[in-house]
Design a protein around this motif. Structure first.
Motif, PDB file in Angstrom:
ATOM      1  N   TYR A 200     156.080  18.532-124.246  1.00  0.00           N
ATOM      2  CA  TYR A 200     156.182  18.721-125.695  1.00  0.00           C
ATOM      3  C   TYR A 200     155.021  19.575-126.185  1.00  0.00           C
ATOM      4  N   VAL A 201     153.811  19.194-125.795  1.00  0.00           N
ATOM      5  CA  VAL A 201     152.610  19.927-126.227  1.00  0.00           C
ATOM      6  C   VAL A 201     152.674  21.378-125.760  1.00  0.00           C
ATOM      7  N   CYS A 202     153.045  21.586-124.507  1.00  0.00           N
ATOM      8  CA  CYS A 202     153.130  22.933-123.937  1.00  0.00           C
ATOM      9  C   CYS A 202     154.125  23.787-124.722  1.00  0.00           C
ATOM     10  N   SER A 256     160.781  19.467-133.938  1.00  0.00           N
ATOM     11  CA  SER A 256     161.336  18.125-133.797  1.00  0.00           C
ATOM     12  C   SER A 256     161.635  17.831-132.334  1.00  0.00           C
ATOM     13  N   MET A 257     161.786  16.564-132.027  1.00  0.00           N
ATOM     14  CA  MET A 257     162.062  16.192-130.637  1.00  0.00           C
ATOM     15  C   MET A 257     163.381  16.773-130.127  1.00  0.00           C
ATOM     16  N   VAL A 263     165.149  22.878-125.431  1.00  0.00           N
ATOM     17  CA  VAL A 263     164.564  23.976-124.649  1.00  0.00           C
ATOM     18  C   VAL A 263     164.252  23.500-123.232  1.00  0.00           C
ATOM     19  N   TYR A 264     163.647  22.329-123.140  1.00  0.00           N
ATOM     20  CA  TYR A 264     163.277  21.780-121.824  1.00  0.00           C
ATOM     21  C   TYR A 264     164.522  21.484-120.986  1.00  0.00           C
ATOM     22  N   GLU A 265     165.558  20.965-121.647  1.00  0.00           N
ATOM     23  CA  GLU A 265     166.804  20.642-120.936  1.00  0.00           C
ATOM     24  C   GLU A 265     167.460  21.914-120.408  1.00  0.00           C
ATOM     25  N   ASN A 266     167.378  22.991-121.166  1.00  0.00           N
ATOM     26  CA  ASN A 266     167.906  24.284-120.737  1.00  0.00           C
ATOM     27  C   ASN A 266     167.217  24.723-119.449  1.00  0.00           C
ATOM     28  N   TYR A 267     165.912  24.560-119.413  1.00  0.00           N
ATOM     29  CA  TYR A 267     165.122  24.920-118.226  1.00  0.00           C
ATOM     30  C   TYR A 267     165.550  24.083-117.011  1.00  0.00           C
ATOM     31  N   LEU A 268     165.728  22.781-117.227  1.00  0.00           N
ATOM     32  CA  LEU A 268     166.134  21.893-116.126  1.00  0.00           C
ATOM     33  C   LEU A 268     167.526  22.267-115.608  1.00  0.00           C
ATOM     34  N   ASP A 269     168.428  22.627-116.508  1.00  0.00           N
ATOM     35  CA  ASP A 269     169.784  23.004-116.099  1.00  0.00           C
ATOM     36  C   ASP A 269     169.780  24.265-115.231  1.00  0.00           C
ATOM     37  N   MET A 310     159.421  32.025-111.692  1.00  0.00           N
ATOM     38  CA  MET A 310     158.929  31.889-113.059  1.00  0.00           C
ATOM     39  C   MET A 310     158.672  30.425-113.380  1.00  0.00           C
ATOM     40  N   ASP A 311     157.493  30.123-113.942  1.00  0.00           N
ATOM     41  CA  ASP A 311     157.202  28.744-114.316  1.00  0.00           C
ATOM     42  C   ASP A 311     157.670  28.460-115.742  1.00  0.00           C
ATOM     43  N   TYR A 312     157.457  27.235-116.202  1.00  0.00           N
ATOM     44  CA  TYR A 312     157.955  26.815-117.511  1.00  0.00           C
ATOM     45  C   TYR A 312     157.332  27.620-118.645  1.00  0.00           C
ATOM     46  N   LYS A 313     156.035  27.919-118.555  1.00  0.00           N
ATOM     47  CA  LYS A 313     155.362  28.667-119.621  1.00  0.00           C
ATOM     48  C   LYS A 313     155.939  30.076-119.763  1.00  0.00           C
ATOM     49  N   SER A 314     156.152  30.749-118.647  1.00  0.00           N
ATOM     50  CA  SER A 314     156.732  32.098-118.705  1.00  0.00           C
ATOM     51  C   SER A 314     158.167  32.044-119.219  1.00  0.00           C
TER      52      SER A 314
END
Length: 431
Positions: A200-202, A256-257, A263-269, A310-314
Motif C-alpha cells: 500500500y505504502v509503495c 482508497s483500499m 493495481v496490486y491484483e492486476n500485477y499478481l494476475d 520488471m519489479d512492482y515499482k517499475s
C-alpha cells in the motif's frame, strides 16, 4: 599548547617586524586573560550529527509555531456553536442557512485565529457551489474550515519528515510519512491486512512521485504535494463518512483500499510464474493484450529491470502511464510514453520514428493475415493531426498543444487502439 607573543622591532622605514612565537610551556599565561571572546565557534564540518541536530531542532520550532496557529477541537466546537447561534433560516429539510450579514456577525464573535479563516472572500467562494440564493449552509462553512486545518496539519506533518528543512521530500521520506499516518486513516486501517501495508505504502508513494516528479529528480516539493490535491485525497481517508459521500457522487478516492488493491491484483494476475517479477511475455498480456512487441521491448529498455524482469515499482510507473494517458491534463503519462518512443533521445519524433513503431502494428496485421494500412498515409495523417511547429519533427509540446497526444501515442503502441482509430465513424477511408 600555549604561545607567547614576543616583542616587535621597528625598522628604519617604519615597517614593523614581528619575531617568532615561542612556546611558553604553560597553560595559564597572563596574556591570555586579556584576549576577548569573539564568538562561540560553529560545529566543525566533520561534526555532521551536531549540525543536523541543530538544523532539525530549528525546523521543529518553526513547525511547532505553525501548528499553534491552528484551531483546536475546543475552538472548532465554539465556531459551530456561534454558527448555530446566528442561523438566518432553517428550511424544511432542517438545513441551517446563513446570510452574508449574519456571517459577518459570526466573524465578529469568533476568536482572532478563527477570523483569519472566516473571510468575506470565503463566503463568496462557497456561494459558487451553494444551492440557495444569497445564503450558505453553515455546515459547508464548518466543513471547509475543518478540511483547511486538516491540509495545513498534513503540510506540517510532511515538513516534519524534511530533515534538512529545504522543502523537499525523497521517496524514503514520503514512505515514512505514509507509514506513520496509516493508523489515523480509518478507511485504510480498519480493512488492511498487515502483510499488505508495504505494498500500500509503495503504491501510494509511487503514484505521488509519478504525477509530481515526471522529470525524475527523485524528490518533490512539499508545496507541490499540497497544491496538487493529492494530500487532500489521502487525508480524506481518515473519516469513513467521506467514503459514503464519494460513492453517492460516483467518485473514487485514488488512495482508497479498493483502488490500490486493484493495481496490486492486476500485477499478481500478470505474474503467471509467481516469482514476484514480470517478464516481457507476462507484461504483453497487460490490458487488452494488444501492446506491440516493439513498444514492450523499448519499455523494458527504459525501466530498471532485474535479470531482464520488471519489479512492482517499475510496473507502477508503466501502469499509471497507461491508465492516465487519456487525460489531457496528465502530462506525466504522455511524458512517460513519449520518452519510450523517442528512441534517439532527441526530444522529438521523426517520420523514421513513426515507421519504427508502426512495424509493430504491421506485424499484427500479418499475424491476422489482413491488409495493413499504408504507412505513408498514416504518417501524413499523424502530422496533420498534430500540426507540429517543425513540419519534420513532432515534440511532446506539439502533442500536448494539439490535444491529440493520447490518440497519436496509442495508435503507435497498441493494436486495438490502432484498429479503433482506423474504424472510427467519419474516417474518410471507411466512407
Amino acid at each position: 599548547m600555549k604561545w607567547e607573543m614576543c616583542s616587535v622591532e621597528p625598522f628604519n622605514n617604519g615597517v614593523v617586524k614581528e619575531t617568532e612565537l615561542k612556546d611558553n610551556g604553560t597553560k595559564d599565561h597572563p596574556s591570555y586573560k586579556a584576549i576577548p571572546k569573539f564568538f562561540d565557534p560553529p560545529p566543525k564540518p566533520e561534526d555532521k550529527d551536531r549540525v543536523l541536530l541543530l538544523r532539525r531542532e530549528a525546523h521543529s520550532l518553526v513547525l511547532q509555531d505553525q501548528a499553534e496557529g491552528l484551531l483546536n477541537t475546543e475552538e472548532l466546537n465554539e465556531l459551530w456553536r456561534i454558527l448555530e447561534k446566528h442561523v438566518t433560516e432553517t428550511i424544511r429539510s432542517k438545513r441551517q442557512l446563513i446570510s452574508l450579514d449574519d456571517y459577518l456577525v459570526v466573524v465578529s464573535e469568533v476568536s482572532a485565529k478563527c477570523q483569519k479563516l472566516l473571510t468575506v472572500g470565503l463566503f463568496f467562494e462557497l456561494m459558487q457551489s451553494s444551492n440557495y440564493p444569497d445564503m450558505l449552509e453553515i455546515v459547508s462553512i464548518y466543513n471547509h474550515i475543518v478540511r483547511r486545518i486538516s491540509i495545513v496539519q498534513g503540510r506540517i506533518g510532511l515538513s516534519s519528515y524534511d530533515g534538512f528543512g529545504q522543502g523537499y521530500l525523497s521517496e524514503s521520506d514520503l514512505e515514512s510519512f505514509i507509514t506513520d499516518i496509516i493508523p489515523k486513516l480509518a478507511q485504510i486501517r480498519d480493512c488492511m491486512q498487515p502483510s499488505f501495508e508495504r505494498f500500500y505504502v509503495c503504491t501510494v508513494v509511487k503514484k505521488i512521485f509519478f504525477f509530481l516528479d515526471h522529470l525524475h529528480m527523485r524528490r518533490i516539493r512539499i508545496r507541490d504535494i499540497v497544491s496538487s490535491g493529492l494530500l487532500s485525497q489521502l487525508l480524506e481517508l481518515h473519516d469513513k463518512t467521506n467514503s459514503k459521500e464519494r460513492e453517492k457522487k460516483g467518485a473514487t478516492n485514488c488512495f482508497s483500499m479498493p483502488a490500490i488493491f486493484a493495481v496490486y491484483e492486476n500485477y499478481l494476475d500478470l505474474d503467471k510464474d509467481h516469482d514476484g517479477m514480470l517478464s516481457r511475455e507476462e507484461l504483453s498480456k497487460y490490458g487488452s493484450g494488444s501492446l506491440t512487441s516493439i513498444f514492450l521491448d523499448r519499455a523494458f529498455e527504459m525501466c530498471r529491470t532485474y535479470g531482464g524482469k520488471m519489479d512492482y515499482k517499475s510496473f507502477l510507473d508503466f501502469h499509471f502511464a497507461m491508465e492516465n494517458r487519456k487525460s489531457l491534463k496528465c502530462l506525466p503519462a504522455l511524458h512517460y510514453i513519449f520518452r519510450i518512443l523517442d528512441i534517439n533521445q532527441q526530444g522529438y519524433l521523426t517520420a523514421q520514428t513513426l515507421r519504427y513503431f508502426y512495424d509493430g502494428i504491421e506485424v499484427r496485421f500479418k499475424t491476422l493475415k489482413a491488409e495493413a494500412v499504408n504507412f505513408q498515409d498514416l504518417k501524413d495523417e499523424i502530422f496533420d493531426m498534430v500540426g507540429p511547429k517543425d513540419p519534420l519533427n513532432i515534440t511532446l509540446k506539439d502533442l500536448i498543444n494539439s490535444g491529440q497526444g493520447e490518440t497519436v501515442l496509442s495508435i503507435l503502441i497498441e493494436f486495438d487502439k490502432f484498429l479503433a482509430h482506423e474504424n472510427r465513424e467519419g474516417n474518410p477511408q471507411n466512407v
